[in-house]
Design a protein around this motif. Structure first.
Motif, PDB file in Angstrom:
ATOM      1  N   ALA A   1       0.828  -1.204   0.000  1.00 38.73           N
ATOM      2  CA  ALA A   1       0.000   0.000   0.000  1.00 38.73           C
ATOM      3  C   ALA A   1       0.865   1.258   0.000  1.00 38.73           C
ATOM      4  O   ALA A   1       0.568   2.228  -0.704  1.00 38.73           O
ATOM      5  CB  ALA A   1      -0.943  -0.006   1.201  1.00 38.73           C
ATOM      6  N   LEU A   2       1.938   1.262   0.786  1.00 36.81           N
ATOM      7  CA  LEU A   2       2.814   2.429   0.832  1.00 36.81           C
ATOM      8  C   LEU A   2       3.494   2.645  -0.513  1.00 36.81           C
ATOM      9  O   LEU A   2       3.591   3.782  -0.998  1.00 36.81           O
ATOM     10  CB  LEU A   2       3.854   2.269   1.936  1.00 36.81           C
ATOM     11  N   TYR A   3       3.968   1.571  -1.123  1.00 38.76           N
ATOM     12  CA  TYR A   3       4.582   1.704  -2.449  1.00 38.76           C
ATOM     13  C   TYR A   3       3.569   2.264  -3.455  1.00 38.76           C
ATOM     14  O   TYR A   3       3.910   3.091  -4.303  1.00 38.76           O
ATOM     15  CB  TYR A   3       5.080   0.345  -2.944  1.00 38.76           C
ATOM     16  N   SER A   4       2.327   1.800  -3.356  1.00 43.27           N
ATOM     17  CA  SER A   4       1.288   2.315  -4.252  1.00 43.27           C
ATOM     18  C   SER A   4       1.054   3.802  -4.026  1.00 43.27           C
ATOM     19  O   SER A   4       0.901   4.571  -4.971  1.00 43.27           O
ATOM     20  CB  SER A   4      -0.026   1.547  -4.040  1.00 43.27           C
ATOM     21  N   ALA A   5       1.034   4.214  -2.750  1.00 42.90           N
ATOM     22  CA  ALA A   5       0.826   5.624  -2.435  1.00 42.90           C
ATOM     23  C   ALA A   5       1.944   6.479  -3.031  1.00 42.90           C
ATOM     24  O   ALA A   5       1.691   7.552  -3.592  1.00 42.90           O
ATOM     25  CB  ALA A   5       0.760   5.813  -0.920  1.00 42.90           C
ATOM     26  N   ILE A   6       3.171   6.012  -2.915  1.00 42.26           N
ATOM     27  CA  ILE A   6       4.317   6.745  -3.454  1.00 42.26           C
ATOM     28  C   ILE A   6       4.212   6.856  -4.967  1.00 42.26           C
ATOM     29  O   ILE A   6       4.516   7.898  -5.562  1.00 42.26           O
ATOM     30  CB  ILE A   6       5.633   6.067  -3.034  1.00 42.26           C
ATOM     31  N   ASP A   7       3.764   5.802  -5.597  1.00 42.56           N
ATOM     32  CA  ASP A   7       3.609   5.803  -7.056  1.00 42.56           C
ATOM     33  C   ASP A   7       2.471   6.718  -7.498  1.00 42.56           C
ATOM     34  O   ASP A   7       2.593   7.451  -8.475  1.00 42.56           O
ATOM     35  CB  ASP A   7       3.347   4.372  -7.541  1.00 42.56           C
ATOM     36  N   ILE A   8       1.370   6.711  -6.755  1.00 43.12           N
ATOM     37  CA  ILE A   8       0.152   7.407  -7.175  1.00 43.12           C
ATOM     38  C   ILE A   8       0.227   8.911  -6.973  1.00 43.12           C
ATOM     39  O   ILE A   8      -0.199   9.693  -7.832  1.00 43.12           O
ATOM     40  CB  ILE A   8      -1.062   6.846  -6.393  1.00 43.12           C
ATOM     41  N   VAL A   9       0.758   9.371  -5.841  1.00 42.61           N
ATOM     42  CA  VAL A   9       0.688  10.786  -5.492  1.00 42.61           C
ATOM     43  C   VAL A   9       1.462  11.636  -6.506  1.00 42.61           C
ATOM     44  O   VAL A   9       2.471  11.209  -7.053  1.00 42.61           O
ATOM     45  CB  VAL A   9       1.223  11.008  -4.054  1.00 42.61           C
TER      46      VAL A   9
END
Length: 236
Positions: free
Chosen positions: A137-145
């Motif tokens: 989830a954290l990796y996804s957040a970093i990618d998305i923002v």
């Protein structure tokens, strides 16, 4: 009844997200905290995109006119899909309401499961010194923002040996805000919303109300995401 747990944590998650006026925020995970955070963000006038893989949770968000993305459909293309929804730049902020329970890391999941079978005296220091979280989830957040955006972590991470992509955080100039909920700090801002108008849907937020002796069953259905369990009230 929600002032002591869900509301302060969700409120802080939104505040820590630093969403600009008229801005957008993606909420990863629509469990109790993510669901309420999405409601609060929408109430503040932000564009909200909720992400989850449980149909009942997605349906709850949709019922409040919140845009949703089904992770089962998006898969590894989640970042690209949300960027497409935000004119190619990504949302201004991302709230990670999932934490170390995220799907997507079989190795870390196995390590967590193995640790759970160890004696407490062995497991506690192991998790606090060499614990590895499921950081999907954290990796996804970093990618998305978007570049220069903010990630608000309300999902709990407890490991001490987690590989954080510092180069990406630095390059994208991402701000990270996180921490335990400061209940007394947010209470004055929350209380005015607990009125008969019920703008956050607090009165109907619980999906189940069960007697206290059903506690083992409630933990099971919540953990396994069965019977539409999102928030359960146990009554003596």
């Amino acid at each position: 009844m929600y002032l002591s747990d869900v509301l302060p944590t969700a409120w802080q998650a939104v505040e820590y997200a630093n969403v600009p006026n008229g801005g957008s925020v993606a909420v990863l995970g629509l469990g109790p905290i993510g669901d309420m955070a999405a409601r609060i963000a929408a109430h503040k006038g932000f564009r909200v995109i909720g992400v989850d893989l449980v149909p009942e949770r997605l349906a709850r968000a949709k019922a409040r006119q919140i845009e949703t993305v089904d992770l089962n459909d998006a898969g590894s293309e989640l970042g690209g899909l949300i960027r497409d929804m935000t004119h190619g730049r990504g949302p201004d902020s991302v709230i990670d309401a999932v934490g170390m329970e995220a799907h997507g890391s079989p190795t870390a999941k196995l390590l967590q499961q193995v640790t759970s079978f160890l004696p407490d005296a062995v497991a506690a220091p192991l998790m606090s010194t060499v614990g590895i979280d499921r950081l999907h989830a954290l990796y996804s957040a970093i990618d998305i923002v978007r570049r220069g955006g903010t990630i608000s972590l309300s999902g709990v991470y407890g490991g001490m040996a987690d590989p954080i992509p510092m180069l990406t955080l630095f390059d994208k100039q991402i701000q990270l805000h996180m921490g335990q909920a400061n209940v007394k700090r947010w209470a004055p801002e929350i209380l005015p919303l607990l009125t008969d108008a019920n703008p956050l849907g607090v009165d109907t937020f619980a999906t189940h109300e069960l007697p206290l002796d059903h506690a083992p069953h409630t933990y099971e259905i919540f953990q396994k995401k069965q019977d539409g369990a999102v928030k359960i009230l146990l009554k003596p």
